[in-house]
Design an enzyme around this catalytic site. Structure first.
Site, PDB file in Angstrom:
ATOM      1  CE1 TYR A 163      -3.891   2.300   0.956  1.00 19.22           C
ATOM      2  CE2 TYR A 163      -2.365   3.206   2.576  1.00 19.22           C
ATOM      3  CZ  TYR A 163      -3.560   3.282   1.875  1.00 19.22           C
ATOM      4  OH  TYR A 163      -4.420   4.341   2.095  1.00 19.22           O
ATOM      5  CE  LYS A 167      -3.709   5.042  -1.272  1.00 21.16           C
ATOM      6  NZ  LYS A 167      -4.825   5.594  -2.043  1.00 21.16           N
TER       7      LYS A 167
HETATM    8  N1  LIG Z   1      -9.519   6.089   5.950  1.00 22.94           N
HETATM    9  C1  LIG Z   1      -8.301   6.554   6.104  1.00 22.94           C
HETATM   10  O1  LIG Z   1      -7.851   6.787   7.236  1.00 22.94           O
HETATM   11  C2  LIG Z   1      -7.431   6.800   4.900  1.00 22.94           C
HETATM   12  C3  LIG Z   1      -6.144   7.316   5.105  1.00 22.94           C
HETATM   13  C4  LIG Z   1      -5.344   7.572   4.012  1.00 22.94           C
HETATM   14  C5  LIG Z   1      -5.831   7.328   2.735  1.00 22.94           C
HETATM   15  N2  LIG Z   1      -7.068   6.817   2.561  1.00 22.94           N
HETATM   16  C6  LIG Z   1      -7.520   6.587   1.195  1.00 22.94           C
HETATM   17  O2  LIG Z   1      -8.875   6.987   1.039  1.00 22.94           O
HETATM   18  C7  LIG Z   1      -9.431   6.240  -0.022  1.00 22.94           C
HETATM   19  C8  LIG Z   1     -10.649   5.476   0.443  1.00 22.94           C
HETATM   20  O3  LIG Z   1     -11.590   6.350   0.933  1.00 22.94           O
HETATM   21  P1  LIG Z   1     -12.939   5.745   1.546  1.00 22.94           P
HETATM   22  O4  LIG Z   1     -12.569   4.798   2.650  1.00 22.94           O
HETATM   23  O5  LIG Z   1     -13.791   6.878   1.846  1.00 22.94           O
HETATM   24  O6  LIG Z   1     -13.474   4.928   0.305  1.00 22.94           O
HETATM   25  P2  LIG Z   1     -14.242   3.512   0.301  1.00 22.94           P
HETATM   26  O7  LIG Z   1     -13.288   2.392   0.395  1.00 22.94           O
HETATM   27  O8  LIG Z   1     -15.354   3.604   1.278  1.00 22.94           O
HETATM   28  O9  LIG Z   1     -14.815   3.465  -1.173  1.00 22.94           O
HETATM   29  C9  LIG Z   1     -15.535   4.551  -1.749  1.00 22.94           C
HETATM   30  C10 LIG Z   1     -16.351   4.002  -2.869  1.00 22.94           C
HETATM   31  O10 LIG Z   1     -15.501   3.439  -3.875  1.00 22.94           O
HETATM   32  C11 LIG Z   1     -16.176   2.336  -4.453  1.00 22.94           C
HETATM   33  N3  LIG Z   1     -15.225   1.446  -5.122  1.00 22.94           N
HETATM   34  C12 LIG Z   1     -14.341   0.598  -4.527  1.00 22.94           C
HETATM   35  N4  LIG Z   1     -13.657  -0.076  -5.479  1.00 22.94           N
HETATM   36  C13 LIG Z   1     -14.121   0.350  -6.679  1.00 22.94           C
HETATM   37  C14 LIG Z   1     -13.832   0.019  -8.024  1.00 22.94           C
HETATM   38  N5  LIG Z   1     -12.915  -0.916  -8.329  1.00 22.94           N
HETATM   39  N6  LIG Z   1     -14.486   0.667  -9.010  1.00 22.94           N
HETATM   40  C15 LIG Z   1     -15.430   1.607  -8.719  1.00 22.94           C
HETATM   41  N7  LIG Z   1     -15.761   1.943  -7.447  1.00 22.94           N
HETATM   42  C16 LIG Z   1     -15.119   1.330  -6.448  1.00 22.94           C
HETATM   43  C17 LIG Z   1     -16.904   1.691  -3.282  1.00 22.94           C
HETATM   44  O11 LIG Z   1     -17.999   0.921  -3.732  1.00 22.94           O
HETATM   45  C18 LIG Z   1     -17.312   2.883  -2.435  1.00 22.94           C
HETATM   46  O12 LIG Z   1     -18.632   3.262  -2.670  1.00 22.94           O
HETATM   47  C19 LIG Z   1      -8.394   5.236  -0.471  1.00 22.94           C
HETATM   48  O13 LIG Z   1      -7.673   5.758  -1.565  1.00 22.94           O
HETATM   49  C20 LIG Z   1      -7.533   5.128   0.766  1.00 22.94           C
HETATM   50  O14 LIG Z   1      -6.261   4.639   0.458  1.00 22.94           O
HETATM   51  C21 LIG Z   1      -7.884   6.546   3.612  1.00 22.94           C
END
Ligand SMILES: NC(=O)c1ccc[n+]([C@@H]2O[C@H](COP(=O)([O-])OP(=O)(O)OC[C@H]3O[C@@H](n4cnc5c(N)ncnc54)[C@H](O)[C@@H]3O)[C@@H](O)[C@H]2O)c1
Length: 270
Positions: A163, A167
């Site tokens: 990961y 990133k």
């Molecule tokens: N939560 C944290 O603390 C944190 C920290 C750093 C980075 N991030 C990054 O934030 C992002 C995730 O954010 P989130 O947790 O709000 O999103 P999530 O995982 O809840 O997904 C958001 C939406 O993306 C859709 N999705 C997933 N895979 C897909 C695909 N292959 N095609 C189309 N749609 C798809 C899902 O159905 C969902 O509705 C990621 O890039 C993650 O690495 C999160």
């Protein structure tokens, strides 16, 4: 009134849906862009989640359309962007939200988890940047692209090595696309969230330094949405190739264990 330059603009968000218990970056970004006046194509692999965010925007008086696609599949990325272009009449703003970490010790990790993590965090950003850039160049009216990276792409990613590497790749791709696309008036930036966890929306306001990680407080989903909005807007007109860290100050922490209590030990008279 400050003009964000987004009124009447056409935005595509890949992963716009909301999964309860997750950070909600797609939903927050979609809501903020719509609030600023952009029409939003809400792409999601899950039809119900795409429809839900599009309905939420429409109910609030905005303009939005759901599109179903698996954005890790190059063919579906191209089709989804063609569909978005038809619905919106073009693409000015493109945001990639998708990504997820697998947790394991690097020595125990498998080839399968490496490949899955790279495909689900890095490869789709490449597909989307490329597909959106092709359409923006053809339009000839510039544009803005933003991807969600992570602070794990800027430091060691203990127990989620693939990961962190993915990133870091997003941060690198962002710089390269920005470099190559600047001549077309297309800006490319990333947002690197800290620990948003499941959104942090229940955190009390005005309470800071509550944990050992964040000197301020951990960022909320809406803080990431605001960063996406800023980088997509005309306020960021001369910002490109940048990764904006939104982490409550977590990664600025000094490595020296100097505290209010022990600082006198380090004082020197001049
Ligand atoms: N939560 C944290 O603390 C944190 C920290 C750093 C980075 N991030 C990054 O934030 C992002 C995730 O954010 P989130 O947790 O709000 O999103 P999530 O995982 O809840 O997904 C958001 C939406 O993306 C859709 N999705 C997933 N895979 C897909 C695909 N292959 N095609 C189309 N749609 C798809 C899902 O159905 C969902 O509705 C990621 O890039 C993650 O690495 C999160």
């Amino acid at each position: 009134m400050i003009d964000l330059g987004l009124n009447g603009k056409r935005a595509v968000i890949s992963g716009a849906g909301y999964i309860p218990g997750r950070a909600g970056h797609g939903r927050q970004s979609a809501l903020r862009l719509a609030e600023a006046g952009a029409a939003v194509a809400c792409i999601d692999i899950d039809p119900e989640r795409g429809e839900a965010i599009a309905a939420e925007i429409t109910a609030a008086g905005g303009k939005a359309f759901p599109i179903v696609a698996d954005m890790t599949d190059r063919g579906q990325v191209d089709k989804a962007l063609d569909h978005a272009t038809d619905l919106l009449g073009g693409i000015d703003v493109c945001v990639d939200i998708i990504g997820r970490a697998l947790w394991e010790r690097s020595v125990d990790s498998t080839d399968d988890s490496w490949v899955w993590t790279i495909e689900n965090n890095l490869t789709h950003v490449y597909y989307l940047y490329r597909a959106a850039a092709q359409r923006m160049i053809e339009q000839g009216t510039g544009g803005s692209m933003v991807a969600i990276a992570s602070v794990d792409g800027t430091a060691a990613a203990r127990f989620h090595a693939a990961y962190g590497a993915a990133k870091a790749g997003v941060i690198s791709l962002t710089k390269t696309f920005a470099d190559e696309l600047g001549r077309h008036g297309i800006r490319v930036n990333a947002v690197a969230p800290g620990n948003v966890g499941s959104g942090n929306e229940d955190q009390p306001e005005g309470v800071y330094a509550v944990d050992a990680i964040n000197p301020l407080a951990a960022p909320r989903g809406r803080d990431i949405g605001n960063a996406v909005l800023f980088l997509s807007s005309d306020l960021a007109a001369r910002i490109t190739g940048h990764t904006l860290v939104v982490d409550g100050g977590a990664t600025i922490r000094s490595i020296w264990d100097i505290t209010d209590e022990n600082v006198s030990r380090f004082r020197r008279d001049h």
